[in-house]
Design an enzyme around this catalytic site. Structure first.
Site, PDB file in Angstrom:
ATOM      1  N   GLY B  13       0.851  -1.189   0.000  1.00  0.00           N
ATOM      2  CA  GLY B  13       0.000   0.000   0.000  1.00  0.00           C
ATOM      3  C   GLY B  13       0.886   1.238   0.000  1.00  0.00           C
ATOM      4  O   GLY B  13       2.025   1.209  -0.473  1.00  0.00           O
ATOM      5  N   THR B  14       0.375   2.317   0.564  1.00  0.00           N
ATOM      6  CA  THR B  14       1.126   3.575   0.565  1.00  0.00           C
ATOM      7  C   THR B  14       2.487   3.421   1.224  1.00  0.00           C
ATOM      8  O   THR B  14       3.504   3.887   0.700  1.00  0.00           O
ATOM      9  CB  THR B  14       0.335   4.648   1.350  1.00  0.00           C
ATOM     10  OG1 THR B  14      -1.044   4.480   1.068  1.00  0.00           O
ATOM     11  CG2 THR B  14       0.769   6.032   0.975  1.00  0.00           C
ATOM     12  N   ALA B  17       4.895   0.975  -0.812  1.00  0.00           N
ATOM     13  CA  ALA B  17       5.440   1.611  -2.017  1.00  0.00           C
ATOM     14  C   ALA B  17       6.496   2.649  -1.644  1.00  0.00           C
ATOM     15  O   ALA B  17       7.542   2.763  -2.298  1.00  0.00           O
ATOM     16  CB  ALA B  17       4.309   2.253  -2.824  1.00  0.00           C
ATOM     17  N   LYS B 107       0.157  -1.642  14.431  1.00  0.00           N
ATOM     18  CA  LYS B 107      -0.151  -1.411  15.845  1.00  0.00           C
ATOM     19  C   LYS B 107      -1.252  -2.326  16.365  1.00  0.00           C
ATOM     20  O   LYS B 107      -1.231  -2.750  17.517  1.00  0.00           O
ATOM     21  CB  LYS B 107      -0.533   0.040  16.085  1.00  0.00           C
ATOM     22  CG  LYS B 107      -1.584   0.563  15.152  1.00  0.00           C
ATOM     23  CD  LYS B 107      -1.576   2.090  15.070  1.00  0.00           C
ATOM     24  CE  LYS B 107      -2.492   2.575  13.949  1.00  0.00           C
ATOM     25  NZ  LYS B 107      -1.906   2.352  12.619  1.00  0.00           N
ATOM     26  N   GLY B 136       3.970   7.275  13.758  1.00  0.00           N
ATOM     27  CA  GLY B 136       4.519   7.402  12.398  1.00  0.00           C
ATOM     28  C   GLY B 136       5.990   7.729  12.358  1.00  0.00           C
ATOM     29  O   GLY B 136       6.828   6.954  12.828  1.00  0.00           O
ATOM     30  N   GLU B 192     -10.941   8.039   7.095  1.00  0.00           N
ATOM     31  CA  GLU B 192     -11.482   6.920   6.320  1.00  0.00           C
ATOM     32  C   GLU B 192     -12.980   7.126   6.093  1.00  0.00           C
ATOM     33  O   GLU B 192     -13.629   7.894   6.797  1.00  0.00           O
ATOM     34  CB  GLU B 192     -11.306   5.612   7.119  1.00  0.00           C
ATOM     35  CG  GLU B 192      -9.918   5.357   7.637  1.00  0.00           C
ATOM     36  CD  GLU B 192      -8.998   4.767   6.567  1.00  0.00           C
ATOM     37  OE1 GLU B 192      -9.513   4.265   5.555  1.00  0.00           O
ATOM     38  OE2 GLU B 192      -7.773   4.838   6.748  1.00  0.00           O
ATOM     39  N   LYS B 207      -1.697   2.639  19.894  1.00  0.00           N
ATOM     40  CA  LYS B 207      -0.365   3.242  19.943  1.00  0.00           C
ATOM     41  C   LYS B 207       0.067   3.461  21.390  1.00  0.00           C
ATOM     42  O   LYS B 207       1.219   3.229  21.757  1.00  0.00           O
ATOM     43  CB  LYS B 207      -0.364   4.573  19.183  1.00  0.00           C
ATOM     44  CG  LYS B 207      -0.589   4.386  17.683  1.00  0.00           C
ATOM     45  CD  LYS B 207      -0.927   5.708  17.004  1.00  0.00           C
ATOM     46  CE  LYS B 207      -1.160   5.529  15.511  1.00  0.00           C
ATOM     47  NZ  LYS B 207      -1.740   6.759  14.900  1.00  0.00           N
TER      48      LYS B 207
END
Lengths: 441, 441
Positions: B13-14, B17, B107, B136, B192, B207
């Site tokens: 995915g993001t 990639a 997570k 992140g 989302e 997290k």
């Protein structure tokens, strides 16, 4: 479990005493974390008799730090004496020659000799670590060296000297003069009796040189840094900054471009909305801009015994775990030569405060001198001083008037040339005040 | 030089990639830094044909992530698929069973199975790393696990969900409703289509659970977290917070005291002067309070492909250097059982907004109910709604009036008991709104 990692600690000032306390308080926990106990085997300091508030009875005393550095029964030499030469340099060299790991908080030593010491450590197969030498308790060395390993870093900048930030914060909040705030900082122990090293920017420059070497993978070069301190900042500048949407901070800035590396330390106008503008008092902060992570900002205590001891312990814990990493995040032999930017230029605008004799044509002449150099002005603020109450109704002011110019992005050379001409024209009463504006998001 | 560290990447995915792009762009530099090249040997994802904007031609394709996890020719399994169960769990288990190191950004997986997976990694002598799973691009795992090794941590808190912080920032700046800001966040890709996981606080809780385990050296326990999201926050709360000197943030907070650990996720009133109050938009920030370092605050991007890939690469670079550290900063077998605080109580005051029928005695009754529970009030703000222009001059309002109470430090149980009584008394028109005030320096 491996045998304990045995430390020899040279220097028992504030940081050394805090480190002793830290190891005594958290030694068991450290053994659990890394599978290896950490003990202070021996210590060295100038005065044996002095009460430091810590129990040294279990540690051997060495009068000579060089002898401590070479002692058979230590694995890591912890150098907390300070100073770029003398005992610090001799003992660190002795420790490396004897195959001991070295942990130091000594920025002056590393700024002067970091490259040679890193090469020696590498040749001996040991580590030379210095988390505590830049920004105190903030883990900026680990972040640059390890966490950002997958990034190309383009800029590192920060507030690296708590004394200067304390003074600038006080000037801003209380409207006090530089001298008054410096005296206050000295009274509170935030500034040394001789504050030169802090307020003239040298301390910031040493820290910046260390961060630059890691961030850009280049040989350390503290000599290449343009350094300007905060002595010249006046209340008038602080007020003008506020009106223009800025705060004045002493920043260390290192940037890398195709033309090379630029390192500079100077008072800087930073936009009020930037995170760095909001760092008050003795707190330090470092921002890193890099291709994958974008921007990180780390803030915390830049000095103080306990916070610095925390950073020293970070390096020791890495050694206890067996993590040996090159001093500057890569083999010392793989550091690129320092390549100074060919066209060193501050990328951004300039704040210029002039004290102008209010004569017909003065302002036109100044504006003309700017235009000659291709400098565009973003704003001009001229606030006439209130005439005295006994003055005639439309007085020709006798006093020079403050004029603040803000330029669009221009090169430093142009600003200097224009101001040299303005000065020669005789329209201004004092040396112009020039403060760089750093474009920060 | 050692043979290259060979990665098998599951999930393109993001983040996947971006990781491919990062390794391709910075592979040479990584080899210089750690003395060991890093290559992506094989990849796996659901759809082979999809164009991801990266060149996968040099990598073997595996349809089955479990087969990839076990493949002979990989050293590190990089799990970027997501999900607490299914393929993610099966492939991570398979990789550990096969003696491969694992790096994951997942997570949910770790919150549910982190303890068991860490024990398995340890038994197999491999690492399970997860810098990208919390906050992140911010190196909070490395900071807690390594940089603060010499500290006893007392509190960790932060803004860990960019979606929520974006919504709260927009509500504050634009005066818009929660629903309008959520729709805007969805339009911009910050939320989302089903935003439940983010806005109800579960993402923050996962997290927080990871950070708690490292900070306090205890078994992970995501179930023990009190979780409350931001759906109930109204413009009235945002405005009242502003007047009272606070901003509302969704915080994850973990504290340790003698009585145990407390973990909570909820909308929180934070003083405007605190660094955490100034974190706007999708940016994340984490603060750590510890005995030696004092307070550190780290801010940066909490999500996004490139920033997350940067964190994944931090873990991979540690492995390339040979730094194997316990998943939670110590041996998994040395993690203490999770000990929930016996008297879980928020330490601080409460903001309470009531919709009160403006009848004689209503307010006295409410104040009495507070006093009964020993709750002291720091401030009371009652702003009568402006009467309609066609109303008589001294109208008895028909509409309930908003009343905001701010308490001094008190226990949650007292607040609940008092409000249950107030509700039963019939003086209020809606469920009371209660927001905790976090005492932050």
């Amino acid at each position: 479990m491996q045998h304990a990692l045995r430390l020899g600690v040279a220097g028992l000032g504030t940081v050394g005493a805090s480190l002793v306390r830290l190891v005594q308080r958290h030694g068991n926990e450290l053994a659990v974390r890394s599978g290896r106990a950490v003990v202070i085997q021996a210590v060295s300091a100038r005065s044996r008799g002095r009460d430091r508030g810590v129990d040294l009875s279990a540690m051997r005393w060495e009068d000579d730090p060089v002898a401590l550095a070479r002692a058979e029964d230590i694995d890591v030499f912890v150098e907390l004496m300070g100073g770029a030469e003398g005992s610090a340099l001799a003992s660190v060299n002795a420790a490396l020659d004897a195959g001991k790991h070295v942990v130091t908080a000594n920025k002056a030593l590393l700024a002067a000799h970091g490259g040679a010491l890193a090469r020696k450590a590498e040749a001996m197969g040991v580590s030379l670590n210095f988390e505590a030498a830049a920004a105190g308790g903030i883990p900026i060395i680990k972040t640059l060296r390890e966490a950002l390993a997958g990034n190309t870093i383009s800029r590192v900048y920060g507030i690296l000297n708590g004394t200067c930030n304390y003074i600038l914060t006080r000037m801003e909040r209380e409207g006090l003069s530089f001298d008054a705030c410096l005296a206050e900082a000295q009274r509170l122990g935030y500034a040394e009796a001789d504050p030169t090293f802090d307020i003239d920017g040298h301390d910031t420059a040493h820290k910046l040189a260390l961060m630059t070497a890691i961030a850009f993978g280049s040989e350390i070069d503290a000599e290449a840094i343009y350094v300007e301190g905060i002595r010249s900042i006046t209340s008038a500048d602080i007020e003008a900054a506020d009106e223009l949407g800025y705060r004045i901070k002493l920043l260390g800035v290192a940037t890398r471009s195709d033309s090379g590396i630029e390192q500079r330390v100077h008072p800087t106008m930073v936009p009020k909305s930037s995170p760095i503008a909001r760092i008050d008092g003795v707190t330090n902060a470092v921002a890193v801009e890099a291709d994958f992570v974008g921007r990180l900002v780390l803030q915390g205590p830049g000095a103080g015994g306990d916070a610095t001891a925390s950073a020293v312990m970070s390096d020791i814990a890495d050694l206890a775990r067996g993590d040996l990493i090159g001093t500057f995040g890569r083999p010392a032999t793989a550091l690129a030569p320092y390549r100074r930017a060919t066209m060193p230029r501050h990328e951004g605008g300039y704040y210029i405060r002039l004290s102008v004799y209010d004569r017909p044509g003065a302002f036109a002449a100044i504006a003309g001198r700017m235009a000659e150099q291709g400098i565009s002005l973003e704003s001009i603020v001229q606030r006439r001083r209130a005439p005295r109450s006994d003055a005639p109704e439309h007085p020709v002011p006798l006093e020079p008037q403050p004029v603040v110019l803000v330029t669009y992005d221009t090169a430093e050379a142009q600003v200097k040339a224009a101001l040299a001409n303005v000065t020669a024209d005789g329209h201004i009463a004092e040396q112009p005040q020039v403060i760089r504006i750093e474009p920060l998001a």
